[in-house]
Write a protein that holds these residues in place. Structure first.
Motif, PDB file in Angstrom:
ATOM      1  N   CYS A 246     -13.337   3.136 -35.916  1.00  0.00           N
ATOM      2  CA  CYS A 246     -14.267   2.613 -34.914  1.00  0.00           C
ATOM      3  C   CYS A 246     -15.481   3.519 -34.727  1.00  0.00           C
ATOM      4  N   ILE A 247     -15.367   4.782 -35.145  1.00  0.00           N
ATOM      5  CA  ILE A 247     -16.463   5.738 -34.963  1.00  0.00           C
ATOM      6  C   ILE A 247     -17.298   5.741 -36.229  1.00  0.00           C
ATOM      7  N   GLN A 248     -18.459   5.112 -36.162  1.00  0.00           N
ATOM      8  CA  GLN A 248     -19.300   4.947 -37.342  1.00  0.00           C
ATOM      9  C   GLN A 248     -20.755   5.221 -36.991  1.00  0.00           C
ATOM     10  N   ASP A 249     -21.378   6.085 -37.773  1.00  0.00           N
ATOM     11  CA  ASP A 249     -22.824   6.310 -37.675  1.00  0.00           C
ATOM     12  C   ASP A 249     -23.240   6.683 -36.246  1.00  0.00           C
ATOM     13  N   GLY A 250     -22.444   7.519 -35.589  1.00  0.00           N
ATOM     14  CA  GLY A 250     -22.793   7.989 -34.256  1.00  0.00           C
ATOM     15  C   GLY A 250     -22.577   6.995 -33.139  1.00  0.00           C
ATOM     16  N   ASP A 251     -21.879   5.897 -33.419  1.00  0.00           N
ATOM     17  CA  ASP A 251     -21.669   4.868 -32.402  1.00  0.00           C
ATOM     18  C   ASP A 251     -20.263   4.311 -32.558  1.00  0.00           C
ATOM     19  N   VAL A 281     -14.478  12.206 -30.727  1.00  0.00           N
ATOM     20  CA  VAL A 281     -14.629  12.874 -32.019  1.00  0.00           C
ATOM     21  C   VAL A 281     -13.372  12.618 -32.843  1.00  0.00           C
ATOM     22  N   SER A 282     -13.559  12.266 -34.117  1.00  0.00           N
ATOM     23  CA  SER A 282     -12.421  12.055 -35.018  1.00  0.00           C
ATOM     24  C   SER A 282     -11.859  13.399 -35.448  1.00  0.00           C
ATOM     25  N   THR A 283     -10.535  13.498 -35.470  1.00  0.00           N
ATOM     26  CA  THR A 283      -9.894  14.782 -35.748  1.00  0.00           C
ATOM     27  C   THR A 283      -8.859  14.694 -36.859  1.00  0.00           C
ATOM     28  N   SER A 284      -8.977  13.667 -37.698  1.00  0.00           N
ATOM     29  CA  SER A 284      -8.068  13.525 -38.828  1.00  0.00           C
ATOM     30  C   SER A 284      -8.820  12.844 -39.962  1.00  0.00           C
ATOM     31  N   GLY A 285      -8.486  13.202 -41.199  1.00  0.00           N
ATOM     32  CA  GLY A 285      -9.168  12.587 -42.341  1.00  0.00           C
ATOM     33  C   GLY A 285     -10.604  13.050 -42.414  1.00  0.00           C
ATOM     34  N   ARG A 289     -16.530  12.911 -36.968  1.00  0.00           N
ATOM     35  CA  ARG A 289     -17.297  11.722 -36.568  1.00  0.00           C
ATOM     36  C   ARG A 289     -17.333  11.676 -35.045  1.00  0.00           C
ATOM     37  N   ASN A 290     -18.470  11.316 -34.488  1.00  0.00           N
ATOM     38  CA  ASN A 290     -18.577  11.365 -33.036  1.00  0.00           C
ATOM     39  C   ASN A 290     -19.381  10.186 -32.513  1.00  0.00           C
ATOM     40  N   ALA A 291     -19.161   9.875 -31.246  1.00  0.00           N
ATOM     41  CA  ALA A 291     -19.897   8.794 -30.589  1.00  0.00           C
ATOM     42  C   ALA A 291     -19.840   8.997 -29.087  1.00  0.00           C
ATOM     43  N   VAL A 292     -20.853   8.475 -28.406  1.00  0.00           N
ATOM     44  CA  VAL A 292     -20.888   8.475 -26.942  1.00  0.00           C
ATOM     45  C   VAL A 292     -20.392   7.119 -26.462  1.00  0.00           C
ATOM     46  N   VAL A 293     -19.461   7.123 -25.524  1.00  0.00           N
ATOM     47  CA  VAL A 293     -18.918   5.877 -24.971  1.00  0.00           C
ATOM     48  C   VAL A 293     -19.931   5.290 -23.995  1.00  0.00           C
ATOM     49  N   ARG A 294     -20.295   4.029 -24.221  1.00  0.00           N
ATOM     50  CA  ARG A 294     -21.235   3.335 -23.342  1.00  0.00           C
ATOM     51  C   ARG A 294     -20.468   2.412 -22.391  1.00  0.00           C
ATOM     52  N   VAL A 306      -8.158  10.852 -32.380  1.00  0.00           N
ATOM     53  CA  VAL A 306      -9.456  10.889 -31.710  1.00  0.00           C
ATOM     54  C   VAL A 306      -9.283  11.697 -30.418  1.00  0.00           C
ATOM     55  N   ILE A 307     -10.218  12.612 -30.162  1.00  0.00           N
ATOM     56  CA  ILE A 307     -10.191  13.403 -28.933  1.00  0.00           C
ATOM     57  C   ILE A 307     -11.438  13.085 -28.117  1.00  0.00           C
ATOM     58  N   ARG A 308     -11.244  12.922 -26.816  1.00  0.00           N
ATOM     59  CA  ARG A 308     -12.395  12.685 -25.941  1.00  0.00           C
ATOM     60  C   ARG A 308     -12.773  13.985 -25.228  1.00  0.00           C
ATOM     61  N   PHE A 309     -14.079  14.121 -24.997  1.00  0.00           N
ATOM     62  CA  PHE A 309     -14.626  15.321 -24.367  1.00  0.00           C
ATOM     63  C   PHE A 309     -15.499  14.917 -23.188  1.00  0.00           C
ATOM     64  N   ALA A 310     -15.485  15.737 -22.141  1.00  0.00           N
ATOM     65  CA  ALA A 310     -16.350  15.535 -20.978  1.00  0.00           C
ATOM     66  C   ALA A 310     -16.637  16.895 -20.359  1.00  0.00           C
ATOM     67  N   PRO A 311     -17.824  17.068 -19.753  1.00  0.00           N
ATOM     68  CA  PRO A 311     -18.137  18.356 -19.113  1.00  0.00           C
ATOM     69  C   PRO A 311     -17.134  18.667 -18.001  1.00  0.00           C
TER      70      PRO A 311
END
Length: 413
Positions: A246-251, A281-285, A289-294, A306-311
């Motif tokens: 699902c994480i492709q080209d920054g989206d 951010v993808s963490t396998s394979g 790869r990364n994306a911002v959730v809208r 996949v790991i999610r990050f937040a400040p």
């Protein structure tokens, strides 16, 4: 169907030797794949239209496998799992070969425009025509050649095809332009990040003394997904969850995302539900790869790999966090600390080993004020592109069935 249109089949509009299935595994072995060279087109390139390659072959191997080679205006179609997605090889795409999971179609341009056939397979009618000719109980696979070549087509004249392609192409051109603008905006953001936090240019090349080295988990909250199993999937009316594809080209591309029951998502998985502005951010394979959730992605659940990050403290730290998570430094951490002999993996235990430079709050706020508008513009452009794609997809079946003509659209304006 207008009288000037003709009924035909796919097989009749292909060039000689214009139907090419990717090579069987014995023809292209894993130990022949390289980190650089001539690229191998895989399913993801047909599904998402991206040109981010994982595997390459040598020039010598390419000569051996030239019958599987790509040319401009070839169509590549995904053949298993996520079936029937199509992309066209453009003039500036690199020459390569197709993998086993790809079908390549090369047309007779005296009869049909490659772009017209691409739009046909992108339409609901064309997509369903492939799905109807698929088989497999566990993993769906494209049917045999004889079945695919019988797919019916309603074919207007070449001039009418050009008009349809040009009309739909205006929308695609705007989508492509938005992608170029976003690429430039992201480059600007990356250049500012490097200037401030790598080269320390605003501080005469010296790191300010009040900036601290901290562990990543002191500055950023992170969480890995739960590992949702196949038997938990539901076919409809559920809550989508993301995985690496699902994480492709920054989206995030969620059209092929699987779903779980909404009761589960709101129950035992409620603490894995994503929020607007989370960074995933993808963490396998394919690491990193990364994306911002809208907000329009929600509701959406996290999943394994996949790991999610937040400040951790303030949203004014978001822009620096995103810059760091997309930096060469963080990517190097992913590569050097990841584990696994067959497929590398990167998890929370590795993140806890990372230390990062954390500037003062004043600098973080100034940086956020400068860069966050660029991030917002990128997201606005993505939203506009999605709306344009929806408009294109709604027009496509009417134009390609002859129910409305390009002239009708002009008169409606």
């Amino acid at each position: 169907m207008p009288r000037s249109w003709k009924e035909t089949t796919l097989g009749k509009v292909l060039a000689p030797k214009g139907y090419i299935r990717g090579p069987f595994g014995s023809a292209l072995r894993r130990n022949e794949l390289l980190d650089a060279g001539i690229p191998v087109y895989e399913q993801q390139h047909a599904i998402y239209g991206i040109r981010d390659f994982r595997f390459f072959i040598s020039g010598e191997k390419y000569k051996e496998m030239q019958r599987f080679g790509t040319k401009p205006n070839d169509l590549i179609i995904s053949c298993s799992g996520t079936l029937g997605k199509v992309s066209i090889i453009k003039e500036d795409d690199p020459n390569g070969i197709i993998s086993q999971a790809i079908l390549l179609l090369r047309v007779n341009t005296d009869l049909i425009l490659p772009q017209y056939l691409q739009y046909f397979f992108s339409s609901k009618e064309g997509y369903n025509a492939i799905l109807a000719r698929s088989n497999g109980s566990v993993q769906v696979n494209i049917s045999k050649r004889a079945d695919i070549e019988k797919i019916p087509l309603m074919l207007p004249s070449i001039d009418e095809q050009k008009e349809i392609v040009e009309t739909l192409g205006v929308l695609d051109a705007k989508i492509a332009n938005n992608s170029k603008i976003n690429h430039h905006l992201e480059q600007i953001g990356r250049a500012i990040f490097n200037s401030w936090f790598v080269d320390f240019e605003p501080w005469d090349g010296e790191q300010p003394s009040d900036w601290l080295e901290k562990s990543l988990e002191e500055f950023i909250n992170f969480q890995e997904g739960p590992g949702i199993r196949n038997w938990q999937y539901v076919p409809q009316n559920g809550t989508k969850f993301i995985n690496i594809r699902c994480i492709q080209d920054g989206d995030l591309r969620l059209d092929t995302a699987n779903m779980i029951a909404s009761e589960e998502a709101g129950g035992k998985y409620s603490h894995f539900m994503l929020n607007e502005w989370d960074v995933v951010v993808s963490t396998s394979g394919t690491l990193g790869r990364n994306a911002v959730v809208r907000k329009e992605h929600l509701p959406l659940c996290l999943n394994t790999s996949v790991i999610r990050f937040a400040p951790k403290q303030s949203f004014s730290h978001f822009s620096y966090m995103l810059g760091y998570l997309t930096s060469h430094e963080f990517y190097d951490h992913l590569q050097t600390k990841a584990s696994g002999s067959v497929q590398v993996n990167f998890g929370p235990m590795h993140l806890r080993q990372i230390t990062m430079l954390v500037p003062s709050d004043i600098v973080l706020e100034k940086y956020h004020h400068l860069v966050f508008p660029l991030i917002q513009k990128v997201i606005e452009n993505r939203r506009e592109s999605e709306k344009l794609a929806e408009l294109r997809n709604s027009l496509m079946p009417y134009l390609m069935s002859g129910e409305i003509s390009v002239t009708d659209i002009g008169e409606a304006k």
